[in-house]
Design an enzyme around this catalytic site. Structure first.
Site, PDB file in Angstrom:
ATOM      1  N   GLU A  12       4.641  -4.198   1.204  1.00  0.00           N
ATOM      2  CA  GLU A  12       3.580  -3.189   1.144  1.00  0.00           C
ATOM      3  C   GLU A  12       2.282  -3.890   0.717  1.00  0.00           C
ATOM      4  OE1 GLU A  12       2.730   1.242  -0.839  1.00  0.00           O
ATOM      5  OE2 GLU A  12       4.295  -0.053  -1.659  1.00  0.00           O
TER       6      GLU A  12
ATOM      7  N   HIS B 290       8.393   0.478   3.298  1.00  0.00           N
ATOM      8  CA  HIS B 290       7.071   0.197   3.876  1.00  0.00           C
ATOM      9  C   HIS B 290       7.105  -0.977   4.855  1.00  0.00           C
ATOM     10  CE1 HIS B 290       5.100   3.201   1.428  1.00  0.00           C
ATOM     11  NE2 HIS B 290       5.666   2.691   0.348  1.00  0.00           N
TER      12      HIS B 290
END
Length: 536
Positions: A367, A392
């Protein structure tokens, strides 16, 4: 000595250059016959997420209507220069809500939401209109845009040290409302303070660090309300209701297992929290037979020191022994760029396995917008630690080896497009790194992370951002949406038997949805499709 080293280095470079220059040229590539273009396009389309699904005749009919809606929206964007996925979500939201594609997504069954966090689930409006009107609620109104702080207490106002930089200190919210010239204005201020929503996000959040500071402040503000014991149960039940109304039939929740407090200041620890989640989930499933349940994932902020992280892992292991079918694993949460990378925590993460304990990991990894900074290698390290899913994973597309490894192990990426945009990782969702994953058919599940903090709700907004932005709009269709829903069941932590039942139920609800959509097209009742079911 240095002359000898330099001479050796120059000789090596020269040899490399000569070898490169003198290498025979590869033979000319064989040209692809132009008449194969359509075949190549179909082959490329089949590689995309959903490309392998075979739609029934009824689904084809509904898909044609959806395709027209998508095309209308794209053509309008080309003409006006305004395309919601290219705008910041705070500016795009009213446009999204007028979108026919969004309305279609809202009506569809969505399967599961697998990436959510504990104190930003249910709408802030409900928190303000319901919870803050309960007795014994104190508030500390800090200068805007700072988030207010809340505390329920029968022992008087909290200490002043817990409410610094606030002119009025702690006050009973009921008293403050009685003095307010307009209660609606006060409530609006409380709502603003509990979300990141702002009219000018570019000015308010000029960089990721500014966005994360505000995000963490908002979550801290919500904690005083959500972590009050009676509210805790009601809040979670409200969150389940909002997701269920949005077509989500199962959720998995990352939770810090925080202490929860009573009016007299008594605290309940992690086991109480696990039982509370389980009790609320069971009661909700009993009242709503279409809802399939909840699993929780223990977590700790990655900014904590190694000792605290080790203790959180040990706590999760103990609680998992007591609740093996409910608490399904562990994760590290928080801003990845400013927290510990996974490799620096390898001793802590490897400890359960070294002790013969199986603790599934559901690791946030990648992320980040950086490459080569160390933190982006978390996507590879997460796989080395046998993560079940990658949270993510924006950096995954920049690491081909990790991408191949994830694909070979069938490890999905949990995509949360609105979160990624609001927290400054990607401005235009069409440029999201996960577009590579969509085009290659990599397993992807879509979730909404912390919807309440972003002024979102449920899962529909993120699914819209995924198909109209990340998947490219015209590159998505009904099969894309169906595959994403199927993926959410397939890659859940449900047991094998429960997963099979969830799949059966999803197909039944999906068929009913397709029939309703087809009937709306011309008002003619339709028979249920009879094609073979899509496999997970």
């Amino acid at each position: 000595m240095w002359a000898s080293v330099l001479a050796t280095a120059l000789a090596t470079v020269l040899a490399t250059v000569l070898a490169t220059v003198l290498l025979p040229l590869p033979p000319a590539a064989t040209a692809v016959p132009v008449e194969r273009r359509d075949d190549l396009l179909r082959e490329e389309r089949a590689d995309r997420v959903g490309g392998a699904l075979v739609l029934s005749l009824l689904e084809v009919e509904v898909n044609a209507s959806l395709a027209r809606a998508i095309l209308d929206e794209v053509e309008t964007a080309v003409r006006t220069g305004v395309y919601p996925p290219a705008l910041h979500f705070f500016k795009a939201k009213p446009l999204i809500e007028r979108s026919a594609v969004f309305q279609f997504i809202r009506r569809m069954p969505k399967g599961a939401a697998l990436h959510l966090h504990d104190v930003a689930l249910a709408s802030v409006e409900w928190l303000v209109k319901n919870v803050t009107y309960r007795p014994h609620c104190y508030v500390c109104l800090r200068p805007e845009p700072a988030s207010p702080r809340f505390q329920f207490s029968v022992r008087g106002a909290p200490g002043p040290d817990s409410c610094r930089s606030a002119p009025g200190g702690w006050e009973l919210l009921a008293d403050l409302r009685r003095r307010a010239p307009l209660v609606e204005d006060l409530d609006s201020r409380l709502v603003r303070g509990l979300t990141m929503v702002t009219e000018d996000p570019a000015a308010a959040y000029p960089n990721q660090n500014a966005a994360w500071r505000r995000f963490e402040d908002v979550l801290s503000g919500a904690c005083g309300l959500v972590l009050h014991a009676p509210v805790f149960r009601d809040y979670f039940a409200r969150a389940l209701q909002e997701f269920y109304e949005d077509g989500v039939s199962y959720i998995e929740l990352r939770t810090l297992l925080p202490n929860v407090y009573e009016l007299d200041g008594r605290l309940h620890g992690p086991e109480w929290v696990v039982r509370a989640y389980q009790d609320v989930a069971r009661e909700f499933s009993h009242q709503n037979p279409g809802f399939l349940g909840v699993k929780i994932i223990g977590s700790v902020n990655r900014k904590q020191n190694s000792s605290a992280i080790r203790m959180a892992i040990e706590q999760t292991v103990l609680l998992r022994k007591a609740y093996p079918d409910f608490l399904v694993g562990f994760d590290l949460v928080g801003q990845e760029d400013s927290g510990s990378d996974l490799w620096s925590l390898r001793d802590e993460l490897e400890r359960p396995a070294e002790s013969g304990i199986h603790l599934p990991y559901f690791l946030h990894a990648g992320e980040t917008s950086w490459e080569g900074a160390g933190v982006d290698v978390n996507v590879l390290d997460a796989l080395l630690f046998n993560t079940t899913r990658i949270g993510h994973g924006l950096a995954l597309a920049r690491h081909p080896l990790a991408l191949r490894l994830a694909r070979s192990r069938d490890v999905p990426v949990e995509l949360c497009p609105i979160s990624n945009q609001v927290l400054g990782l990607v401005a235009d969702l069409r440029s999201h790194p996960a577009s590579v994953l969509f085009s290659r058919g990599h397993p992807v599940v879509v979730s909404s992370d912390d919807p309440a903090a972003f002024g979102s709700r449920g899962l529909s907004y993120d699914l819209y951002g995924a198909v109209m932005g990340v998947a490219g709009g015209l590159g998505a269709d009904l099969a894309t949406l169906k595959q994403l829903a199927l993926n959410s069941v397939r890659y859940s932590a449900m047991a094998t038997g429960a997963k099979a039942e969830a799949t059966r139920r999803f197909h039944a609800s999906w068929d009913a949805f397709v029939e309703r959509e087809a009937e709306q097209l011309d008002g003619t009742p339709r028979a249920a499709p009879t094609q073979p079911r899509s496999e997970l």
